[in-house]
Design an enzyme around this catalytic site. Sequence first.
Site, PDB file in Angstrom:
ATOM      1  N   SER A  94      42.839  39.501  36.505  1.00 18.49           N
ATOM      2  CA  SER A  94      41.498  40.243  37.118  1.00 18.49           C
ATOM      3  C   SER A  94      41.370  42.015  36.530  1.00 18.49           C
ATOM      4  CB  SER A  94      41.684  40.549  38.781  1.00 18.49           C
ATOM      5  OG  SER A  94      41.762  39.261  39.344  1.00 18.49           O
ATOM      6  N   ARG A 141      42.389  28.263  45.005  1.00 19.50           N
ATOM      7  CA  ARG A 141      43.358  29.656  45.927  1.00 19.50           C
ATOM      8  C   ARG A 141      43.678  29.694  47.276  1.00 19.50           C
ATOM      9  NH1 ARG A 141      38.924  35.029  45.570  1.00 19.50           N
ATOM     10  NH2 ARG A 141      37.805  33.630  47.179  1.00 19.50           N
ATOM     11  N   LYS A 164      34.940  38.943  49.205  1.00 15.70           N
ATOM     12  CA  LYS A 164      35.629  40.251  48.941  1.00 15.70           C
ATOM     13  C   LYS A 164      35.063  40.890  49.331  1.00 15.70           C
ATOM     14  CE  LYS A 164      39.785  39.127  45.806  1.00 15.70           C
ATOM     15  NZ  LYS A 164      40.732  39.722  44.875  1.00 15.70           N
TER      16      LYS A 164
END
Length: 213
Positions: free
Chosen positions: A111, A42, A140
């Site tokens: 997701s 990521r 997050k």
Amino acid sequence: MKCDKKNMLLYAVTDRMWTGKKTLYEQIEDALKGGITCLQLREKNLDDEKFLEEALKIKSLCNSYNVPLIINDNVDIALKSGADGVHVGQHDMQAENVRKLVGENMIIGVSARTVEQAVLAEKNGADYLGVGAVFNTSTKIDASSVSFRTVSEICKAVSIPVVAIGGISSENILQLSGLGVDGVALVSSIFSAENIEQECKKLRSLSEKMVNG
């Protein structure tokens, strides 16, 4: 391509926040030595040229450990680097559109936070689901939690592997026992560890216990 649920057991998601003493490449190698079963690369802040350069190196490293590499959010980089898969969120491209671009052989992860999202993702061609946040997470800030009940209902509603994500650590992983998930995805619990290899060995053992519990 069907995703082997064994690859979901200990799914590491990279974050550059904890590089310094070691490079991201070195941290990933430590995680591979420790027994991670899947790696998601990521990169939110690298330009495509640097991201591709990195992805090619990481793909070669993952190959040497026979661990699949998933690219987060960037279909183009996934294709150019020869990655094993790509992961998209609810606000990114739909799985069916990703499938048209990547063909049948690439793994697609999606997701999901609700049963409806999970069922639709599978229908649209997703090979596995990332469900969460199951606990509060520092990586997050905007990720609201998904109840254990919902996680369990998602696992019952789909036939593809499900990996739990969000705030999971060695302290709370066993709370997920019995929900039906096939493994855990971790960011800070792996990459902020003082000894990544040892932490991954511990987490893998706990994940195996959780999945079979």
